[in-house]
Structures are given as C-alpha cells and as structure tokens.
Motif scaffolding. Structure first.
Motif, PDB file in Angstrom:
ATOM      1  N   ARG A 187     -11.868 -59.542  -3.105  1.00 63.55           N
ATOM      2  CA  ARG A 187     -13.227 -59.207  -3.514  1.00 63.55           C
ATOM      3  C   ARG A 187     -13.690 -58.005  -2.700  1.00 63.55           C
ATOM      4  O   ARG A 187     -13.474 -57.947  -1.484  1.00 63.55           O
ATOM      5  CB  ARG A 187     -14.200 -60.369  -3.257  1.00 63.55           C
ATOM      6  CG  ARG A 187     -13.904 -61.607  -4.068  1.00 63.55           C
ATOM      7  CD  ARG A 187     -14.129 -61.388  -5.543  1.00 63.55           C
ATOM      8  NE  ARG A 187     -13.952 -62.586  -6.331  1.00 63.55           N
ATOM      9  CZ  ARG A 187     -12.838 -62.878  -7.012  1.00 63.55           C
ATOM     10  NH1 ARG A 187     -11.796 -62.066  -6.971  1.00 63.55           N
ATOM     11  NH2 ARG A 187     -12.775 -63.968  -7.725  1.00 63.55           N
ATOM     12  N   VAL A 217     -20.873 -58.350  -5.356  1.00 62.96           N
ATOM     13  CA  VAL A 217     -19.486 -58.785  -5.206  1.00 62.96           C
ATOM     14  C   VAL A 217     -18.707 -58.331  -6.443  1.00 62.96           C
ATOM     15  O   VAL A 217     -19.129 -58.582  -7.575  1.00 62.96           O
ATOM     16  CB  VAL A 217     -19.382 -60.318  -5.037  1.00 62.96           C
ATOM     17  CG1 VAL A 217     -17.930 -60.739  -4.863  1.00 62.96           C
ATOM     18  CG2 VAL A 217     -20.224 -60.781  -3.841  1.00 62.96           C
ATOM     19  N   HIS A 261     -14.762 -58.051  -8.316  1.00 66.27           N
ATOM     20  CA  HIS A 261     -13.370 -58.501  -8.433  1.00 66.27           C
ATOM     21  C   HIS A 261     -12.479 -57.367  -7.925  1.00 66.27           C
ATOM     22  O   HIS A 261     -12.854 -56.184  -7.993  1.00 66.27           O
ATOM     23  CB  HIS A 261     -13.088 -58.783  -9.911  1.00 66.27           C
ATOM     24  CG  HIS A 261     -11.766 -59.383 -10.185  1.00 66.27           C
ATOM     25  ND1 HIS A 261     -10.622 -58.632 -10.307  1.00 66.27           N
ATOM     26  CD2 HIS A 261     -11.397 -60.677 -10.381  1.00 66.27           C
ATOM     27  CE1 HIS A 261      -9.607 -59.424 -10.572  1.00 66.27           C
ATOM     28  NE2 HIS A 261     -10.043 -60.680 -10.618  1.00 66.27           N
ATOM     29  N   GLU A 270     -21.173 -64.337  -8.250  1.00 62.92           N
ATOM     30  CA  GLU A 270     -20.891 -64.370  -6.815  1.00 62.92           C
ATOM     31  C   GLU A 270     -21.831 -63.454  -6.032  1.00 62.92           C
ATOM     32  O   GLU A 270     -21.851 -63.488  -4.802  1.00 62.92           O
ATOM     33  CB  GLU A 270     -19.434 -63.977  -6.551  1.00 62.92           C
ATOM     34  CG  GLU A 270     -18.427 -64.969  -7.096  1.00 62.92           C
ATOM     35  CD  GLU A 270     -16.983 -64.607  -6.773  1.00 62.92           C
ATOM     36  OE1 GLU A 270     -16.741 -63.961  -5.727  1.00 62.92           O
ATOM     37  OE2 GLU A 270     -16.095 -64.972  -7.564  1.00 62.92           O
ATOM     38  N   ALA A 300     -10.483 -63.674  -1.953  1.00 56.78           N
ATOM     39  CA  ALA A 300     -11.226 -64.460  -2.935  1.00 56.78           C
ATOM     40  C   ALA A 300     -10.991 -65.945  -2.693  1.00 56.78           C
ATOM     41  O   ALA A 300      -9.926 -66.338  -2.237  1.00 56.78           O
ATOM     42  CB  ALA A 300     -10.779 -64.085  -4.342  1.00 56.78           C
TER      43      ALA A 300
END
Length: 140
Positions: free
Chosen positions: A41, A63, A65, A74, A137
């Motif tokens: 992340r 946040v 990916h 998130e 993550a």
C-alpha cells in the motif's frame, strides 16, 4: 509470458491477443510480478493542512493499492482532492519501479510533498503537506 498469465491479463485489462503481443519484455516482467503489487500500500498521510476545502487534517490518510488505484475503504480523508492526489503520481511510479526491480519499496528517500494548491497567500485557496510511504497490505 506464460500462457496462463496471458489469459489472466487479457481478462483483467480486456486485451486482445494482438495487444498482448505488443507488450515489451520489460512490461512482461513487470506483469509477472503482479502478485507483489497486491502486497503493498502507498500511504499519503497529512502532516499539515491549512484552509483545505477537502477537509484534510493532520493524520488523515489516502491509501493506494500497490497498482496505483485509490482504496477509499482504507483511506481516512473525508474527500478525494484531485489537487492532492495528482501530486502522488511520481511516488506510484517509484513504487512500481522498486517492485519491478525486486527491491523493497518501503522507504522513499524523498518522502514529503505538498498538494498542488499553493495557499491563499500565493493565489490559491488552501494547502496540505503529506508524508508518503509504503506499508505491507493486510491481506486475508
């Protein structure tokens, strides 16, 4: 690239066989590391914010990916601000590059950036300063 991976990426991106053939060896190697992107992340944490119309405050986080898309579920920022998010693009490229090279992406040498708004005193409206870093993550 392995045939099973070719089929997988065709499904993900909607590519045709002809488009898959256009991938450079470098792009193919990066795709082969695809599972590594799931493991990371990119975090943009607000260190300071003044007069921010998006409502950003110290401690809020955007946040992303490891593949570069925002994960609103998130994130803790109340709104998505284009002027903030646009400033994070170079960090996403650095994350891609480090994963592609097989390096640990968890620490950037340059890890602070401001949003693209310059603040009311300089002809803008508000401003925010972010700390960017990577975390593993929490994958189930």
């Amino acid at each position: 690239m392995r045939p099973d991976l070719q089929e997988k990426v065709k499904g993900i991106w909607g590519w045709t066989d002809e488009q898959v053939k256009c991938l450079s060896p470098k792009n193919q190697r990066l795709i082969e590391k695809g599972e590594e992107f799931r493991k990371w992340r990119l975090i943009a944490e607000v260190l300071e914010a003044r007069n921010c119309i998006a409502g950003l405050k110290k401690g809020h986080k955007y946040v992303f990916h490891g593949s570069g898309f925002l994960l609103p579920e998130e994130s803790t920022c109340p709104r998505i601000c284009l002027w903030a998010v646009a400033a994070f693009v170079p960090f996403s490229f650095m994350l891609y590059d480090r994963i592609g090279q097989g390096e640990n992406p968890s620490e950037f040498w340059i890890d602070r950036i401001r949003c693209l708004d310059v603040g009311v005193e300089r002809g803008g409206y508000g401003e925010a300063l972010f700390h960017l870093y990577c975390e593993r993550a929490k994958i189930e």
